[in-house]
Write a protein that holds these residues in place. Sequence first.
Motif, PDB file in Angstrom:
ATOM      1  N   UNK A  25       0.798  -1.235   0.000  1.00 17.21           N
ATOM      2  CA  UNK A  25       0.000   0.000   0.000  1.00 17.21           C
ATOM      3  C   UNK A  25       0.820   1.270   0.000  1.00 17.21           C
ATOM      4  N   UNK A  26       0.106   2.392  -0.212  1.00 19.60           N
ATOM      5  CA  UNK A  26       0.711   3.722  -0.121  1.00 19.60           C
ATOM      6  C   UNK A  26       1.043   4.037   1.335  1.00 19.60           C
ATOM      7  N   UNK A  27       1.482   5.263   1.617  1.00 21.64           N
ATOM      8  CA  UNK A  27       1.907   5.614   2.983  1.00 21.64           C
ATOM      9  C   UNK A  27       0.877   6.443   3.734  1.00 21.64           C
ATOM     10  N   UNK A  28      -0.404   6.241   3.441  1.00 21.54           N
ATOM     11  CA  UNK A  28      -1.461   6.911   4.191  1.00 21.54           C
ATOM     12  C   UNK A  28      -1.597   6.293   5.580  1.00 21.54           C
ATOM     13  N   UNK A  29      -2.371   6.948   6.435  1.00 22.55           N
ATOM     14  CA  UNK A  29      -2.627   6.425   7.777  1.00 22.55           C
ATOM     15  C   UNK A  29      -3.214   5.021   7.692  1.00 22.55           C
ATOM     16  N   UNK A  30      -2.634   4.099   8.453  1.00 22.35           N
ATOM     17  CA  UNK A  30      -3.076   2.711   8.437  1.00 22.35           C
ATOM     18  C   UNK A  30      -2.245   1.800   7.558  1.00 22.35           C
ATOM     19  N   UNK A  31      -1.296   2.374   6.812  1.00 20.57           N
ATOM     20  CA  UNK A  31      -0.538   1.577   5.843  1.00 20.57           C
ATOM     21  C   UNK A  31       0.331   0.522   6.519  1.00 20.57           C
ATOM     22  N   UNK A  32       0.926   0.842   7.688  1.00 22.35           N
ATOM     23  CA  UNK A  32       1.760  -0.146   8.380  1.00 22.35           C
ATOM     24  C   UNK A  32       0.929  -1.369   8.767  1.00 22.35           C
ATOM     25  N   UNK A  33      -0.279  -1.135   9.221  1.00 20.87           N
ATOM     26  CA  UNK A  33      -1.145  -2.249   9.626  1.00 20.87           C
ATOM     27  C   UNK A  33      -1.495  -3.126   8.436  1.00 20.87           C
ATOM     28  N   UNK A  34      -1.742  -2.503   7.282  1.00 18.97           N
ATOM     29  CA  UNK A  34      -2.057  -3.278   6.083  1.00 18.97           C
ATOM     30  C   UNK A  34      -0.855  -4.119   5.672  1.00 18.97           C
ATOM     31  N   UNK A  35       0.313  -3.508   5.630  1.00 20.38           N
ATOM     32  CA  UNK A  35       1.534  -4.249   5.265  1.00 20.38           C
ATOM     33  C   UNK A  35       1.767  -5.428   6.207  1.00 20.38           C
ATOM     34  N   UNK A  36       1.667  -5.176   7.502  1.00 23.60           N
ATOM     35  CA  UNK A  36       1.925  -6.226   8.482  1.00 23.60           C
ATOM     36  C   UNK A  36       0.940  -7.377   8.344  1.00 23.60           C
ATOM     37  N   UNK A  37      -0.316  -7.061   8.082  1.00 21.01           N
ATOM     38  CA  UNK A  37      -1.325  -8.112   7.942  1.00 21.01           C
ATOM     39  C   UNK A  37      -1.063  -8.966   6.704  1.00 21.01           C
ATOM     40  N   UNK A  38      -0.677  -8.316   5.602  1.00 22.19           N
ATOM     41  CA  UNK A  38      -0.390  -9.062   4.380  1.00 22.19           C
ATOM     42  C   UNK A  38       0.796  -9.998   4.598  1.00 22.19           C
ATOM     43  N   UNK A  39       1.859  -9.479   5.193  1.00 21.38           N
ATOM     44  CA  UNK A  39       3.070 -10.287   5.415  1.00 21.38           C
ATOM     45  C   UNK A  39       2.789 -11.418   6.406  1.00 21.38           C
ATOM     46  N   UNK A  40       2.020 -11.148   7.455  1.00 12.87           N
ATOM     47  CA  UNK A  40       1.810 -12.118   8.532  1.00 12.87           C
ATOM     48  C   UNK A  40       0.834 -13.230   8.170  1.00 12.87           C
ATOM     49  N   UNK A  41      -0.178 -12.930   7.364  1.00 15.41           N
ATOM     50  CA  UNK A  41      -1.273 -13.882   7.150  1.00 15.41           C
ATOM     51  C   UNK A  41      -1.274 -14.547   5.782  1.00 15.41           C
ATOM     52  N   UNK A  42      -0.378 -14.161   4.897  1.00 12.70           N
ATOM     53  CA  UNK A  42      -0.339 -14.805   3.576  1.00 12.70           C
ATOM     54  C   UNK A  42       0.046 -16.271   3.725  1.00 12.70           C
ATOM     55  N   UNK A  43      -0.546 -17.087   2.871  1.00 12.59           N
ATOM     56  CA  UNK A  43      -0.288 -18.525   2.899  1.00 12.59           C
ATOM     57  C   UNK A  43      -0.386 -19.047   1.472  1.00 12.59           C
ATOM     58  N   UNK A  44       0.738 -19.461   0.916  1.00 11.41           N
ATOM     59  CA  UNK A  44       0.728 -19.956  -0.453  1.00 11.41           C
ATOM     60  C   UNK A  44       1.680 -19.185  -1.333  1.00 11.41           C
ATOM     61  N   UNK A  45       1.319 -19.085  -2.600  1.00 17.45           N
ATOM     62  CA  UNK A  45       2.201 -18.515  -3.625  1.00 17.45           C
ATOM     63  C   UNK A  45       1.973 -17.009  -3.741  1.00 17.45           C
ATOM     64  N   UNK A  46       2.758 -16.234  -2.996  1.00 16.89           N
ATOM     65  CA  UNK A  46       2.630 -14.770  -2.989  1.00 16.89           C
ATOM     66  C   UNK A  46       3.931 -14.139  -3.484  1.00 16.89           C
ATOM     67  N   UNK A  47       3.786 -13.031  -4.202  1.00 19.44           N
ATOM     68  CA  UNK A  47       4.932 -12.241  -4.639  1.00 19.44           C
ATOM     69  C   UNK A  47       4.628 -10.791  -4.282  1.00 19.44           C
ATOM     70  N   UNK A  48       5.414 -10.205  -3.364  1.00 18.11           N
ATOM     71  CA  UNK A  48       5.140  -8.868  -2.839  1.00 18.11           C
ATOM     72  C   UNK A  48       6.090  -7.852  -3.456  1.00 18.11           C
ATOM     73  N   UNK A  49       5.531  -6.693  -3.845  1.00 22.23           N
ATOM     74  CA  UNK A  49       6.331  -5.611  -4.423  1.00 22.23           C
ATOM     75  C   UNK A  49       5.931  -4.294  -3.770  1.00 22.23           C
ATOM     76  N   UNK A  50       6.932  -3.523  -3.351  1.00 23.61           N
ATOM     77  CA  UNK A  50       6.659  -2.193  -2.801  1.00 23.61           C
ATOM     78  C   UNK A  50       6.316  -1.208  -3.905  1.00 23.61           C
TER      79      UNK A  50
END
Length: 379
Positions: free
Chosen positions: A241-266
Amino acid sequence: MKKLLFLTGSRGEWGYIRPILRLAQMRDDVETALVVTNMHLLPGYGNSYREIENDGFRIDHKIRMAIEGGDHVSHAKSLGICLQALPDVLDVENPDWVVLAGDRGEQLMGAIAASYMYVPVAHIQAGEVSGNIDGMTRHAIGKLAHLHLAANEDAACRLIKLGEEPFRVHNVGAPQVDEMVEAKYSSKIDIETHLGLNLERGFMLAVMHPVTEEAAKAGEQAKIFVEALNEFEMPKIVILPNNDAGSFSVRNAIVSHRNGDYHLFANLKREDYLGLLKEARCIVGNSSSGLLEAPTFKTAAVNIGRRQDMRFRGSNVIDVDFDKEAIVEAIRKATSKEFEEALKTCENPYGDGKSSQRILDLLVSTEINDSLMTKTLTY
């Protein structure tokens, strides 16, 4: 000769203005200045200012404005830094027009600085509605803008209903569609080579941003989003996500809860992002590109939550709430043969690929006089 000053703080609005800048480079009656700020200058978001330079554009000014924190306080203070710097930039450049695009906070800062310095403001993608602070920002810019460059008739009519004088309002389409129509995007083979991906099995493109006035819920909403994606074996390519309010929480949730074939790009080059959007089985999340750009490629879009509420949309969009089962069902529909067949007649309501030329012609031909600079509400 008209001097146009452009302001960009994110990969989104860079897609709006890049085709206009390319056309401007080919004209001898236009001079440009480019101000780059916010996410473009952050290593955590890919230092995308380098992409701008690699595209052959000169960056005239860099405004470092982002305060870390990922909350409302840091967001608001960051915008204050941007506003503090812009008057000096305008004083040095002395442009005929400040050209703004979209609905982000740094664009509003540009509108405030320019209007108080009596520099004409032109606003790309004016008059649209969306479901959060971005929509409020867009209409605040509208009250400070002198020329409204709307992307469709719906937005143009709304501006007039909001009291804007009709001579200021022009339905020109969305310039970010121009490069898509001109096939200025990466091929599937190039993307696989650039990004080290194997796209043969098909994939979903996933983009989830925080809804700023729901920042406290951002982590839980992102968890629901990822858990729904986890239900599918298909590879997921996620743009963080962008750097708006709440972005850290979104990033952390994606990294923590992904399961399977994921490819993450900033961050991705725009050509690569558009190539992925074209090849994806669907785009899932709450990015405006699902509504504005995906219809050109006839790509299905599962739009989650209220971030794009009431925004004009094509037949490619399936709207759902933050509910895991509803999202799963929407993805199944979006990737079905029946929906794919229905998309063959989908048209993009945001433009025909000629918007940049219309915008540039208006900026050059519009006379800057007292009538333009003195705004009057029509009601």
